[in-house]
Write a protein that holds these residues in place. Structure first.
Motif, PDB file in Angstrom:
ATOM      1  N   ILE A   1       0.738  -1.277  -0.203  1.00 52.01           N
ATOM      2  CA  ILE A   1       0.175  -0.032   0.036  1.00 52.01           C
ATOM      3  C   ILE A   1       0.952   1.348   0.053  1.00 52.01           C
ATOM      4  O   ILE A   1       1.770   1.488   0.756  1.00 52.01           O
ATOM      5  N   PRO A   2       0.616   2.220  -0.878  1.00 50.62           N
ATOM      6  CA  PRO A   2       1.409   3.353  -1.101  1.00 50.62           C
ATOM      7  C   PRO A   2       1.160   4.310  -0.044  1.00 50.62           C
ATOM      8  O   PRO A   2       0.807   5.367  -0.508  1.00 50.62           O
ATOM      9  N   ILE A   3       1.479   4.122   1.108  1.00 44.31           N
ATOM     10  CA  ILE A   3       1.193   4.999   2.215  1.00 44.31           C
ATOM     11  C   ILE A   3       2.505   5.957   2.492  1.00 44.31           C
ATOM     12  O   ILE A   3       2.478   7.230   2.492  1.00 44.31           O
TER      13      ILE A   3
ATOM     14  N   ILE B   1       6.634  -4.983  -3.811  1.00 43.10           N
ATOM     15  CA  ILE B   1       6.597  -3.933  -4.876  1.00 43.10           C
ATOM     16  C   ILE B   1       6.166  -4.362  -6.359  1.00 43.10           C
ATOM     17  O   ILE B   1       6.149  -3.823  -7.132  1.00 43.10           O
ATOM     18  N   ILE B   2       5.962  -5.883  -6.249  1.00 44.83           N
ATOM     19  CA  ILE B   2       5.570  -6.462  -7.650  1.00 44.83           C
ATOM     20  C   ILE B   2       4.187  -5.898  -8.198  1.00 44.83           C
ATOM     21  O   ILE B   2       4.312  -5.419  -9.207  1.00 44.83           O
ATOM     22  N   PRO B   3       3.404  -5.744  -7.245  1.00 44.94           N
ATOM     23  CA  PRO B   3       1.951  -5.239  -7.739  1.00 44.94           C
ATOM     24  C   PRO B   3       2.290  -3.589  -8.483  1.00 44.94           C
ATOM     25  O   PRO B   3       1.579  -3.525  -9.403  1.00 44.94           O
ATOM     26  N   GLY B   4       2.788  -2.997  -7.627  1.00 46.51           N
ATOM     27  CA  GLY B   4       2.678  -1.420  -7.874  1.00 46.51           C
ATOM     28  C   GLY B   4       3.621  -1.282  -9.217  1.00 46.51           C
ATOM     29  O   GLY B   4       3.367  -0.514  -9.840  1.00 46.51           O
TER      30      GLY B   4
ATOM     31  N   ILE C   1      -2.508   4.327  -9.975  1.00 50.80           N
ATOM     32  CA  ILE C   1      -2.671   3.284  -9.029  1.00 50.80           C
ATOM     33  C   ILE C   1      -3.688   3.475  -7.949  1.00 50.80           C
ATOM     34  O   ILE C   1      -3.820   2.341  -7.197  1.00 50.80           O
ATOM     35  N   PHE C   2      -4.249   4.747  -7.653  1.00 44.05           N
ATOM     36  CA  PHE C   2      -5.124   5.023  -6.497  1.00 44.05           C
ATOM     37  C   PHE C   2      -6.498   4.796  -7.207  1.00 44.05           C
ATOM     38  O   PHE C   2      -7.201   5.104  -6.391  1.00 44.05           O
ATOM     39  N   ARG C   3      -6.586   4.436  -8.320  1.00 43.95           N
ATOM     40  CA  ARG C   3      -8.005   4.103  -8.872  1.00 43.95           C
ATOM     41  C   ARG C   3      -8.674   2.851  -8.153  1.00 43.95           C
ATOM     42  O   ARG C   3      -7.730   2.099  -7.906  1.00 43.95           O
ATOM     43  N   PRO C   4      -9.788   2.969  -7.983  1.00 43.68           N
ATOM     44  CA  PRO C   4     -10.316   1.865  -6.836  1.00 43.68           C
ATOM     45  C   PRO C   4     -10.268   0.474  -7.667  1.00 43.68           C
ATOM     46  O   PRO C   4      -9.737  -0.274  -6.924  1.00 43.68           O
TER      47      PRO C   4
ATOM     48  N   ILE D   1      -7.774  -0.794  -9.268  1.00 46.52           N
ATOM     49  CA  ILE D   1      -6.322  -1.057  -8.858  1.00 46.52           C
ATOM     50  C   ILE D   1      -5.903  -1.117  -7.636  1.00 46.52           C
ATOM     51  O   ILE D   1      -5.550  -2.133  -7.112  1.00 46.52           O
ATOM     52  N   LEU D   2      -6.599  -0.056  -6.825  1.00 45.49           N
ATOM     53  CA  LEU D   2      -6.062  -0.052  -5.337  1.00 45.49           C
ATOM     54  C   LEU D   2      -6.625  -1.117  -4.558  1.00 45.49           C
ATOM     55  O   LEU D   2      -6.066  -1.594  -3.616  1.00 45.49           O
ATOM     56  N   ILE D   3      -8.065  -1.363  -4.765  1.00 46.18           N
ATOM     57  CA  ILE D   3      -8.726  -2.251  -3.849  1.00 46.18           C
ATOM     58  C   ILE D   3      -8.108  -3.607  -3.997  1.00 46.18           C
ATOM     59  O   ILE D   3      -7.952  -4.352  -2.794  1.00 46.18           O
ATOM     60  N   PRO D   4      -7.815  -4.253  -4.870  1.00 47.68           N
ATOM     61  CA  PRO D   4      -6.941  -5.674  -5.097  1.00 47.68           C
ATOM     62  C   PRO D   4      -5.577  -5.547  -4.354  1.00 47.68           C
ATOM     63  O   PRO D   4      -5.497  -6.475  -3.798  1.00 47.68           O
ATOM     64  N   ILE D   5      -5.070  -4.300  -4.518  1.00 47.46           N
ATOM     65  CA  ILE D   5      -3.754  -4.260  -3.761  1.00 47.46           C
ATOM     66  C   ILE D   5      -4.002  -4.143  -2.092  1.00 47.46           C
ATOM     67  O   ILE D   5      -3.312  -4.691  -1.581  1.00 47.46           O
ATOM     68  N   ILE D   6      -4.788  -3.520  -2.023  1.00 48.48           N
ATOM     69  CA  ILE D   6      -5.200  -3.571  -0.382  1.00 48.48           C
ATOM     70  C   ILE D   6      -5.572  -4.780  -0.065  1.00 48.48           C
ATOM     71  O   ILE D   6      -5.390  -5.214   1.194  1.00 48.48           O
ATOM     72  N   GLY D   7      -6.308  -5.606  -0.840  1.00 47.68           N
ATOM     73  CA  GLY D   7      -6.776  -6.934  -0.355  1.00 47.68           C
ATOM     74  C   GLY D   7      -5.514  -7.690  -0.065  1.00 47.68           C
ATOM     75  O   GLY D   7      -5.605  -8.651   0.856  1.00 47.68           O
ATOM     76  N   LEU D   8      -4.487  -7.713  -1.150  1.00 44.12           N
ATOM     77  CA  LEU D   8      -3.273  -8.390  -0.869  1.00 44.12           C
ATOM     78  C   LEU D   8      -2.658  -7.855   0.557  1.00 44.12           C
ATOM     79  O   LEU D   8      -2.103  -8.751   1.141  1.00 44.12           O
ATOM     80  N   ALA D   9      -2.611  -6.598   0.711  1.00 43.17           N
ATOM     81  CA  ALA D   9      -2.129  -6.035   2.048  1.00 43.17           C
ATOM     82  C   ALA D   9      -2.804  -6.666   3.240  1.00 43.17           C
ATOM     83  O   ALA D   9      -2.100  -7.161   4.204  1.00 43.17           O
TER      84      ALA D   9
END
Length: 227
Positions: free
Chosen positions: A140-142, A170-173, A199-202, A204-212
Motif C-alpha cells: 500500500i503506497p502510504i 513491490i511487484i503489484p505496484g 494506482i489510486f483508482r479503486p 487497481i487499489l482495492i485488489p492491492i489493499i486486499g493483498l495487504a
C-alpha cells in the motif's frame, strides 16, 4: 569512522548528481525526445540495454533520487510488461538493500533512539512482525519508498526478511506502472503524458489493499491465538 564510509559515498554521489544537473534527464520530456534512440538501441543491443537500465535503476534507488516512477514507466516502454516488471523489481530490491545496509552500518542504534514521530509510527509493528508489517507497507503506497528503505535498518530488521518483503511487496505496484509504460508510445504520438495517479483508482487499489490485508492475516491469527 569506517562504518560511515558507505553513507558518505552515497551522499557524495547525490551531490554530484544534482551538481551536474543530471536530474533533467529524468523527465517525460527527455524520455519522449530520446524515445526513438532508446528503442532502437534496445532492439539492437537488448542485453546491454537491460543491464544499463538495471544499473541506472539500482543507482537511483540507492541514492533515493526522484525519478524511480519515471524509470519504472520507461522499463515498460523499452522492455514490455513482462521483462520490464522483472528488471524493475530486481533492480529496486537490490537498490533498496544497498541503502538498507549503508544506513544500518553507519547509524544502527544511534538513529533509532533519536527517530522522529513519523519513524516512531513504524517502530511498534517492526518489533514483532517485521516481515508482514513491511510487506503490507510495500503493497500500500502510504509511506515514501525511500523511507521504507531506511526505517527497517534503523529498527534493526534482518536483511533476509527485509529483502523478501521488499521483493514481493513491490511487484503489484511495479507491474501497474510498467504496464502503463508499455502503452506510452501511443500517448507520445498523441502528445500526452501518462496519469501517474492510476494506482489510486479503486479498480487497481482495492485488489492491492486486499493483498495487504492477506499479508496481515498471519499477524492477526498469532495475536488471537496468544489471547
Amino acid at each position: 569512522m569506517k562504518r560511515f564510509i558507505p553513507l558518505i559515498l552515497i551522499i557524495i554521489a547525490i551531490i554530484l548528481f544534482f551538481s551536474f544537473g543530471l536530474q533533467q534527464y529524468l523527465s517525460f520530456n527527455a524520455l519522449q525526445e530520446n524515445n526513438q534512440i532508446l528503442q532502437q538501441f534496445t532492439k539492437n543491443h537488448f542485453i546491454v540495454a537491460a543491464l544499463s537500465f538495471c544499473l541506472l535503476y539500482i543507482i537511483s534507488v540507492t541514492l533515493s533520487i526522484p525519478g524511480a516512477t519515471l524509470l519504472t514507466i520507461a522499463g515498460g516502454l523499452l522492455f514490455g510488461s513482462f521483462f520490464g516488471t522483472i528488471f524493475v523489481v530486481i533492480s529496486a530490491t537490490i537498490g533498496a538493500c544497498l541503502l538498507f545496509l549503508a544506513v544500518r552500518t553507519s547509524f544502527g542504534e544511534l538513529l533509532s533512539n533519536k527517530a522522529g514521530p513519523r519513524l516512531k509510527q513504524l517502530e511498534a509493528g517492526f518489533q514483532e512482525n517485521s516481515f508482514n508489517y513491511l510487506l503490507t507497507l510495500r503493497l500500500i503506497p502510504i509511506f515514501p519508498f525511500w523511507l521504507l528503505n531506511i526505517a527497517p535498518a534503523l529498527l534493526k530488521m534482518q536483511l533476509k526478511p527485509y529483502t523478501i518483503a521488499t521483493f514481493l511487496g513491490i511487484i503489484p505496484g511495479s507491474f501497474v506502472y510498467v504496464s502503463l509504460g508499455d502503452g506510452l508510445e501511443h500517448l507520445f504520438s498523441l502528445g500526452k503524458t501518462p496519469d501517474l495517479s492510476i494506482i489510486f483508482r479503486p479498480k487497481i487499489l482495492i485488489p492491492i489493499i486486499g493483498l495487504a490485508v492477506l499479508s496481515l492475516l498471519p499477524v492477526l491469527y498469532k495475536k488471537i491465538k496468544q489471547k
